[in-house]
Design an enzyme around this catalytic site. Sequence first.
Site, PDB file in Angstrom:
ATOM      1  N   THR A 106       1.585   3.700   1.782  1.00 41.64           N
ATOM      2  CA  THR A 106       2.371   4.145   2.938  1.00 41.64           C
ATOM      3  C   THR A 106       3.437   3.124   3.356  1.00 41.64           C
ATOM      4  O   THR A 106       4.228   3.404   4.256  1.00 41.64           O
ATOM      5  CB  THR A 106       1.450   4.349   4.157  1.00 41.64           C
ATOM      6  OG1 THR A 106       0.767   3.099   4.398  1.00 41.64           O
ATOM      7  CG2 THR A 106       0.429   5.439   3.918  1.00 41.64           C
ATOM      8  N   LYS A 107       3.443   1.954   2.758  1.00 42.66           N
ATOM      9  CA  LYS A 107       4.239   0.851   3.293  1.00 42.66           C
ATOM     10  C   LYS A 107       5.737   0.974   2.934  1.00 42.66           C
ATOM     11  O   LYS A 107       6.114   1.770   2.096  1.00 42.66           O
ATOM     12  CB  LYS A 107       3.681  -0.488   2.812  1.00 42.66           C
ATOM     13  CG  LYS A 107       2.272  -0.768   3.350  1.00 42.66           C
ATOM     14  CD  LYS A 107       2.224  -0.826   4.855  1.00 42.66           C
ATOM     15  CE  LYS A 107       0.930  -1.380   5.421  1.00 42.66           C
ATOM     16  NZ  LYS A 107      -0.250  -0.523   5.216  1.00 42.66           N
ATOM     17  N   ASN A 108       6.558   0.138   3.566  1.00 42.66           N
ATOM     18  CA  ASN A 108       8.017   0.250   3.426  1.00 42.66           C
ATOM     19  C   ASN A 108       8.478  -0.009   1.999  1.00 42.66           C
ATOM     20  O   ASN A 108       9.487   0.532   1.563  1.00 42.66           O
ATOM     21  CB  ASN A 108       8.722  -0.725   4.369  1.00 42.66           C
ATOM     22  CG  ASN A 108       8.519  -0.348   5.823  1.00 42.66           C
ATOM     23  OD1 ASN A 108       7.527   0.274   6.164  1.00 42.66           O
ATOM     24  ND2 ASN A 108       9.471  -0.720   6.675  1.00 42.66           N
ATOM     25  N   TYR A 122       0.851  -1.197   0.000  1.00 37.55           N
ATOM     26  CA  TYR A 122       0.000   0.000   0.000  1.00 37.55           C
ATOM     27  C   TYR A 122       0.892   1.256   0.000  1.00 37.55           C
ATOM     28  O   TYR A 122       2.073   1.189   0.368  1.00 37.55           O
ATOM     29  CB  TYR A 122      -0.889  -0.063   1.253  1.00 37.55           C
ATOM     30  CG  TYR A 122      -1.848   1.077   1.408  1.00 37.55           C
ATOM     31  CD1 TYR A 122      -2.901   1.241   0.523  1.00 37.55           C
ATOM     32  CD2 TYR A 122      -1.705   1.986   2.448  1.00 37.55           C
ATOM     33  CE1 TYR A 122      -3.786   2.298   0.664  1.00 37.55           C
ATOM     34  CE2 TYR A 122      -2.589   3.043   2.607  1.00 37.55           C
ATOM     35  CZ  TYR A 122      -3.616   3.195   1.704  1.00 37.55           C
ATOM     36  OH  TYR A 122      -4.485   4.238   1.842  1.00 37.55           O
TER      37      TYR A 122
END
Length: 401
Positions: free
Chosen positions: A198-200, A196
């Site tokens: 926002t993910k790393n 997603y």
Amino acid sequence: MSGAPGTLASLGGAPVRATFLPLARPSIGAREKQLVMETLESGWITTGPRTEELGRRIAALAGARHGLAVNSATGALHLALAALGVGPGDEVVTPAYTFVACVNVIEHVGARPVLADVEPGTLCLDPRAVERALSPRTKAVMPVDYGGQPCDHDAIGALARARGAAVVEDAAHALGARWRGRPVGSLADVTAFSFYATKNLTTGEGGAAVTDDDALAERMGLLSLHGMNRDAWKRYSDTGSWYYEVTAPGFKYNLSDVLAAIGLAQAERFEEMQRLRREHAARYDALLADVPEVRRPAAREGAVHAWHLYAVALELERLRCDRARFIQELRAENIGTSVHFIPIHYHPHFRGTLGGREGDFPVAEDAYRRAVTLPLFPDMTPRDVEDVVAAVRKVVGHYRR
Ligand SMILES: Cc1ncc(COP(=O)(O)O)c(C=O)c1O
């Protein structure tokens, strides 16, 4: 239950920052753009060679034999349960303090979610609570590596195995994390990652399921695309065939090659992005060390944290405001934050289906009252971290008891 957003408050004076600092911002560079353009020009923009390649890259990063890149971690979790044959009459143990995706997919396969409390501090699934939640109907345990920190997978795995239950690990936050020297992705029967925005590692929307089990990998691949046999995505290519067979009613969880191209570029830069996350987290730790009103994230011995979230807990006993007010004040200082998570049994739907009541999961409930997630993303600067801490100090200074 406090938490509904209200009107902005302001402590006066100029905000700490002139411009808004979001909770997260994806790091998109020249390489992402190049690979996306190449994909668009290749004539193959749906699931194809880049999605296959991303699956392999994620499996390699996560220390697993098979990787299936799909459209979300939610899809990956759903596929894992379906491939394991979890269904009506079965129970799946998952934390009360998680994102709703966990509980939704358990309901979607017709099984019953059984909530268990989390550990104080790390807010990961508590093995003692798992032990109490297990029953002869337990078919799987779904721990969540909260914020990017691995759970005690040895304890949880041993409890599940003793019951003949599978472990489906929700590692939406935890690509790059390690537990006792082993990468997250090599610890459970199936591990799900999220890509997603926002993910790393991001593809905008996306995710992956990894496993060492050949049969599970095959089954998840089949179910991810209508139940058509594994290479059906090739049917319009020069090496493909128009003929396919459906052996089970599958889903439509495949990832597009355009998004997989973003993921391939992110995978090349992953170690560098992780290094930056670790540095920002360490700076927060140092700068917040003398702010007793704010509890820093707890570190678990034996764990390498992936630092998806820098989630603090407010020492409300030392403050004259609640968490909602604290967040409003940070917003007025131009600092974006969030809350991870709203306990599952606080959502009206799950109160209805699971019947949880206030007081049932005291650690999750207490964590929620105090929770504030501060901005953390690779492209933020040391100055951004200092701004966040300056804003936190301003709010704490105003509301200190
Ligand atoms: C713990 C957890 N599990 C699952 C998900 C779902 O991820 P996705 O949006 O990729 O489906 C999220 C999303 O933020 C999450 O935080």
